[in-house]
Each structure stands twice: as structure tokens, then as C-alpha cells.
Design a protein around this motif. Structure first.
Motif, mmCIF file in Angstrom:
data_model
loop_
_atom_site.group_PDB
_atom_site.id
_atom_site.type_symbol
_atom_site.label_atom_id
_atom_site.label_comp_id
_atom_site.label_asym_id
_atom_site.label_seq_id
_atom_site.Cartn_x
_atom_site.Cartn_y
_atom_site.Cartn_z
ATOM 1 N N ASP A 1 31.435 34.915 14.467
ATOM 2 C CA ASP A 1 32.490 35.900 14.174
ATOM 3 C C ASP A 1 32.449 37.161 15.043
ATOM 4 O OD1 ASP A 1 33.614 34.271 12.305
ATOM 5 O OD2 ASP A 1 32.382 35.039 10.645
ATOM 6 N N PHE A 2 31.678 37.125 16.142
ATOM 7 C CA PHE A 2 31.706 38.299 17.033
ATOM 8 C C PHE A 2 33.086 38.410 17.673
ATOM 9 C CE2 PHE A 2 27.129 37.120 17.398
ATOM 10 C CZ PHE A 2 26.585 38.305 16.928
ATOM 11 N N ALA A 3 33.580 39.633 17.798
ATOM 12 C CA ALA A 3 34.797 39.822 18.593
ATOM 13 C C ALA A 3 34.446 39.461 20.029
ATOM 14 C CB ALA A 3 35.245 41.280 18.505
ATOM 15 N N PRO A 4 35.385 38.832 20.755
ATOM 16 C CA PRO A 4 35.061 38.348 22.098
ATOM 17 C C PRO A 4 34.451 39.432 23.000
ATOM 18 C CG PRO A 4 37.236 37.587 21.433
ATOM 19 C CD PRO A 4 36.757 38.505 20.350
ATOM 20 N N ASN A 5 34.892 40.677 22.856
ATOM 21 C CA ASN A 5 34.343 41.735 23.718
ATOM 22 C C ASN A 5 33.080 42.345 23.129
ATOM 23 O OD1 ASN A 5 35.655 42.853 21.594
ATOM 24 N ND2 ASN A 5 36.527 44.579 22.761
ATOM 25 N N GLU A 6 32.621 41.818 22.001
ATOM 26 C CA GLU A 6 31.408 42.373 21.384
ATOM 27 C C GLU A 6 30.279 41.354 21.308
ATOM 28 O OE1 GLU A 6 32.435 44.081 17.620
ATOM 29 O OE2 GLU A 6 33.478 45.771 18.543
ATOM 30 N N LEU A 7 30.396 40.298 22.108
ATOM 31 C CA LEU A 7 29.309 39.320 22.125
ATOM 32 C C LEU A 7 28.037 39.992 22.623
ATOM 33 C CD1 LEU A 7 31.057 36.154 23.596
ATOM 34 C CD2 LEU A 7 29.923 36.298 21.356
ATOM 35 N N PRO A 8 26.940 39.826 21.908
ATOM 36 C CA PRO A 8 25.692 40.446 22.365
ATOM 37 C C PRO A 8 25.157 39.759 23.625
ATOM 38 C CG PRO A 8 25.297 39.078 20.424
ATOM 39 C CD PRO A 8 26.780 39.053 20.658
ATOM 40 N N LEU A 9 24.320 40.498 24.351
ATOM 41 C CA LEU A 9 23.604 39.906 25.485
ATOM 42 C C LEU A 9 22.719 38.768 24.944
ATOM 43 C CD1 LEU A 9 22.509 40.163 28.502
ATOM 44 C CD2 LEU A 9 20.748 41.661 27.539
ATOM 45 N N LEU A 10 22.692 37.656 25.661
ATOM 46 C CA LEU A 10 21.830 36.534 25.273
ATOM 47 C C LEU A 10 20.590 36.552 26.168
ATOM 48 C CD1 LEU A 10 21.086 33.814 23.937
ATOM 49 C CD2 LEU A 10 22.634 32.701 25.558
ATOM 50 N N ILE A 11 19.414 36.715 25.544
ATOM 51 C CA ILE A 11 18.161 36.717 26.312
ATOM 52 C C ILE A 11 17.427 35.402 26.061
ATOM 53 C CG2 ILE A 11 15.909 37.845 26.631
ATOM 54 C CD1 ILE A 11 17.148 40.479 25.929
ATOM 55 N N LEU A 12 16.833 34.852 27.109
ATOM 56 C CA LEU A 12 16.018 33.641 26.986
ATOM 57 C C LEU A 12 14.653 33.879 27.601
ATOM 58 C CD1 LEU A 12 19.083 31.692 27.962
ATOM 59 C CD2 LEU A 12 17.853 31.177 25.842
#
Ligand SMILES: Cc1ncc(COP(=O)(O)O)c(C=O)c1O
Lengths: 450, 86
Positions: free
Chosen positions: A292-303
Motif C-alpha cells: 500500500d505504499f504510494a508509488p512516490n513513497e516506496l522506501p529504499l530497498l537495501i540488500l
């Protein structure tokens, strides 16, 4: 007249009816070159045993993993898991590709600083961070991933008089449908512990809750486990936003992708059965993008992928010392590298190739190391051509964990060389010497040799 | 040391023991040696011939020979010799 090639005479009983229906070949192929450099020459120059690391392979691995995620998700960051292989030269390859550092101890933290990683690109994980470690990490604006309540309380206390709030995440453990669940690290999702910790971080007013972290295990063979982890972290992040009014800037999904090694007891080789990094990326990114994140509020994905990025870039070269027949008639070959430097032989059936031409016959044999210990078994069963003392062997996919977990035991740990992209060879860690091992020993005066 | 008389060997290393029904496949070196043994060539001569033609040291060959004898015994291919004379 040139003499004919010799091979130890050998007969094998033919047993009808046990043919392998998969028809996989015996696997033994001479493996004479690593990145164009002759194995025999490497051993001549640097001794045996010898670890060899391929810079080209590391870069290929990194780039394809990065591509797998960055083509599916807008904001991706890798952090090199130091514990997997913290030879400085290896770390620098990852950093030059854009990796941050992921460390789990004060020792590793200082190593990352020494490698020139700026503080705000160091992720500090692990259950054991001293007060001094935490203060150093706070000073450097690093990302501190909290493992337990004691650490959380200590951090709050240390932040009492600071103007800038330290940036923190909590480590979350959870049920992702796989066994074992690593519930000893971090705070549990299902029983509400994680949520309580998050509330405590925010209500303290002293810490800046920046991210959420999990590392659900290692050598995970199911993509769905990562899908569940991504979904649960996303759920927590969304709750932080709506209930605690706190935006989570990043979700760190940890490491855990398998390398293409074959687990002991597996029926088929890992290359035939394991999902690829693309499969994992597809699952993780889908779950995040469809949350449900707003498209412009997707968090950074760290791996924090470790073994998947380095295992197949490492080789161990060694030499056959002796052959023997065991009491039951089975052949055993003794080699000059033991489980103390090839720790991963406890859980992998490492592929081993002769480094020279051989005649076509193979025999089932055990490969034993040189440590006068019964547990020193490199392979319980492997089909290899007949090997003679002095022959060289190449063990494949040994880049992860061996060069950090190796033990000094009755012999010295070997050298490590790096083959760079131009095929230059660099000694990146010299073999140990007796003096080095004894440097920090002290014999009291009354016990000194007269 | 002699190979049992009824053992069938072929040039490409296939060995059959009609008494037990066991069959074996050997490598090239094994076929050379089995053939010589079947023809009654003695150990010393076989070894000398190998040393002449093949790229191997005396020490290595002696070492491998011991292992070879163990393999033959295990495979039940040797004639029992009661009087070694030593
Ligand atoms: C916190 C953390 N991140 C990353 C890794 C790297 O894991 P892997 O080699 O399975 O990718 C580990 C290894 O145990 C870890 O503990």
C-alpha cells in the motif's frame, strides 16, 4: 622415444541396475585455468594450498544482482556483508561497484572505516555492539540496527544530550514459512515485540527511526520466504506511518540468497534446483510494489547479499599428498588442505576438479585433509579420475565465509591471490608465518628455553 | 602371483569372472597388466616393461603395484598361492 602417459592401474566392479537416470556426467573435467591463468603456475609461485579470487567474477555477480533488482524496483542499494569475506581487496571491489558496508562487530566496523567507507554508508548489525562501538557509529552517522532491548536502552541513554538524533532501524525476526526461523536476532513480528520496540524508539524522542531490517536466514531456497518477509516489513512500515506518524526510509531485506553450491545430501546439484537472483528479485519487488505504499513513497530497498555474490569467485587450489585403500576397499585421497581452511565442506559437497589432464577412468573416493583428525573430511564420496601424489586440485565456489572463518590449526593459513580484470595477479594476503603466529605470545622468564 | 586361469579379459579392459559372474572394467594400464599376467609374464618383467614405456618413477610404480594387488585380491581374481617360498 617419448614415454606414454602413465595412470595407476585400476579395475572397477560393474554393478548392473544402478545407473543414474539423470545421466549426469561424472563431473570431473580438467580445470587448468582461472581467468586465463594457469593453476599450476599459481601454485608454483604462491605455494599450495592457495586461495584464488576472481575480480571479474565478483563484478559480474554484483552487476547481475544489481540489475535484477534495479530493473524491477526504483531505489535499490546493496551493502557488502563483511563477514562473508572481509579481505580488504575484496571489500574494495564491492565498494567500487557502489556497495555500502554491512558490519556485525566493532572489528568489522573499523575495517569498513579503514576501507574509506563514509560513516553514513555503514550499516551496523549484530547482537554485540559495545558502548564504544555505538558512540563511534553515532559520531559517524551510521545506520544502527538494534538487536535487543538492552541495546535500545543503551542507545537512548547515549543520545540523552545529543543534538542530532542517531539514525536507527530495528531488526525484525518473523515466520516466513521456512525452518529454522532465525528468531534469536532482533524483535519478533508475530508476537508484537517488533511493534513495541518501534513504539519505544519513536516515543523516546531521542532516536530517528529510519529503517526496518530483517535477515531471515542463509542459503534460502524458496523465493516465497522473501515475499513473506517483504510483505511483513512493508506492513510494519505502513503502520509506522499511519500510527506513529513516522516515515520509514528504507527496508533492508538482509542477505540469504543461496550460492550455486550443492548442499550435502542434496539429490541434484544446486545449479539445477535453486532459484536465481532474478527469481528472488521478482518476488521481493512485486510484493513491495503491490503493497500500500504510494508509488512516490516506496522506501529504499537495501540488500545485504553475501554468499551469492562471492562464492563462485573463490577457488581453493591444493595438492594430492597420498592415496590409500580403506579397510572396506574404498579409495581415499589425502590432500594438503583441511576443513580448518575449508569450513564450508561441513555443509557443501564442493565440486573438485583435477588441474591437469587425466585418463578417462574415474573411481569413487573419499577426500581427506591433512589434519590428523577424524573430522577432517573434504568429501565423503566423489568420483574423480585416479590422482597421483603431486597432482593439483581445484575446489570450486569457496569465496564465501572460508576466508573469514578459517582456523589456524597445526599448519599456517595459506596465501590469497586476486586475479584482476587485466589478468594481473596480486597477492592480497600473504601466507602466515610462524613468527606472525607467535608475535603476540609471551613465555614467562622462568619458562624460557635456556 | 597369477591371475585365475578361467578369467576372461579383453583388450579394452573388460574383465569377466565366470566362476562368480562378476564383471569389471579396468583402465588402459589395468588391461596392459592383466594381459601380461594372463600370458604368464612375471611381476618383475611387467614392471620393467612399464618403466621402459611409461612416464612413471620406480617408487610410484611400486606404490601403485601394492594397491593393484589389493584390488585383484578384493575382486577375487588371483590364484591362491600357498607356497610363496619365502
Ligand atoms: C545480518 C546479516 N546480513 C547479511 C548476511 C549475509 O548472508 P548471506 O551470505 O546468506 O547472503 C548475514 C550472514 O549471516 C547476516 O547475518
Amino acid at each position: 622415444m617419448e614415454k606414454l602417459p602413465y595412470e595407476r592401474p585400476y579395475i572397477k566392479k560393474l554393478t548392473p541396475g544402478v545407473m543414474n537416470k539423470f545421466g549426469s556426467h561424472s563431473g570431473a573435467q580438467p580445470f587448468k585455468y582461472i581467468d586465463g591463468i594457469q593453476v599450476t603456475k599459481l601454485i608454483e609461485a604462491y605455494g599450495s594450498p592457495l586461495f584464488v579470487v576472481s575480480e571479474s567474477q565478483i563484478r559480474r555477480n554484483y552487476r547481475s544482482a544489481y540489475r535484477a533488482f534495479s530493473t524491477r524496483y526504483p531505489k535499490v542499494q546493496f551493502a557488502w556483508s563483511y563477514k562473508t569475506n572481509y579481505l580488504n581487496a575484496v571489500c574494495q571491489i564491492f565498494h567500487s561497484e557502489g556497495s555500502w558496508a554491512e558490519v556485525v562487530s566493532g572489528f568489522e566496523y573499523r575495517k569498513a572505516l579503514g576501507n574509506g567507507v563514509v560513516g553514513n554508508k555503514i550499516i551496523f548489525n549484530g547482537p554485540s555492539k559495545s558502548k564504544e562501538d555505538l558512540m563511534l557509529a553515532i559520531e559517524n552517522d551510521s545506520l544502527i540496527h538494534i538487536d535487543n532491548l538492552e541495546e535500545l536502552n543503551l542507545l537512548i541513554a547515549l543520545s540523552e544530550n545529543l543534538t542530532d538524533k542517531p539514525r536507527v532501524a530495528i531488526r525484525v525476526n518473523m515466520d516466513t514459512g521456512i525452518f529454522p526461523a532465525w528468531d534469536r536476532f532482533g524483535f519478533n513480528y508475530e508476537n508484537g515485540e517488533a511493534w513495541n520496540a518501534l513504539t519505544k524508539v519513536v516515543s523516546s524522542g531521542k532516536l530517528q527511526l529510519t529503517g526496518l531490517h530483517c535477515h531471515i536466514g542463509t542459503y534460502i531456497q524458496s523465493t516465497s520466504a522473501f515475499g513473506i518477509a517483504a510483505t511483513k516489513l512493508a506492513d510494519l512500515a505502513l503502520r509506522c506511518k499511519t500510527i506513529l506518524n513516522q516515515t520509514i526510509e528504507y527496508l533492508d531485506l538482509g542477505g540469504g540468497f543461496p550460492s550455486m553450491n550443492t548442499l550435502k545430501g542434496a539429490y541434484l546439484p544446486g545449479t539445477d534446483t535453486l532459484p536465481s537472483i532474478d527469481d528472488f528479485a521478482e518476488e521481493i519487488c512485486n510484493k513491495l510494489i503491490n503493497s500500500d505504499f504510494a508509488p512516490n513513497e516506496l522506501p529504499l530497498l537495501i540488500l545485504e547479499s553475501g554468499r551469492a555474490l562471492i562464492d563462485d569467485a573463490g577457488y581453493l587450489l591444493g595438492t594430492v599428498l597420498a592415496n590409500k585403500r580403506l579397510a572396506d576397499g574404498k579409495r581415499a585421497t589425502v590432500v594438503d588442505f583441511g576443513v580448518n581452511i575449508l569450513f564450508t565442506s561441513f555443509w557443501y559437497d564442493h565440486q573438485i576438479s583435477p588441474a591437469q589432464d587425466f585418463l578417462p577412468h574415474t573411481e569413487n573416493m573419499a577426500i581427506y585433509g591433512p589434519l590428523c583428525m577424524n573430522i577432517d573430511v573434504i568429501r565423503e564420496n566423489i568420483n574423480l579420475p585416479l590422482l597421483n601424489p603431486g597432482d593439483h586440485l581445484v575446489v570450486h565456489k569457496v569465496g564465501a565465509y572460508n576466508m573469514t572463518q578459517w582456523m589456524q590449526f597445526i599448519t599456517l593459513r595459506p596465501a590469497v591471490v586476486l586475479i584482476d580484470e587485466q589478468r594481473n595477479i596480486h597477492l592480497i594476503k600473504a601466507a602466515e608465518t610462524l613468527d606472525y603466529i607467535e608475535e603476540n605470545e609471551n613465555v614467562p622468564g622462568h619458562l624460557k628455553a635456556k | 602371483m597369477k591371475i585365475k586361469k578361467n578369467i576372461a579379459t579383453s583388450e579394452n579392459g573388460f574383465v569377466f569372472n565366470p566362476a562368480t559372474g562378476d564383471s569389471f572394467s579396468g583402465n588402459a594400464m589395468a588391461s596392459v597388466i592383466l594381459l601380461a599376467m594372463k600370458n604368464g609374464v612375471n611381476t618383475t618383467e611387467i614392471k620393467a616393461d612399464i618403466l621402459k614405456k611409461y612416464d612413471v618413477s620406480v617408487a610410484q610404480l611400486d606404490r601403485d603395484w601394492e594397491d593393484w594387488v589389493i584390488q585383484l585380491k578384493e575382486a577375487n581374481l588371483l590364484e591362491l598361492e600357498l607356497n610363496h617360498g619365502n
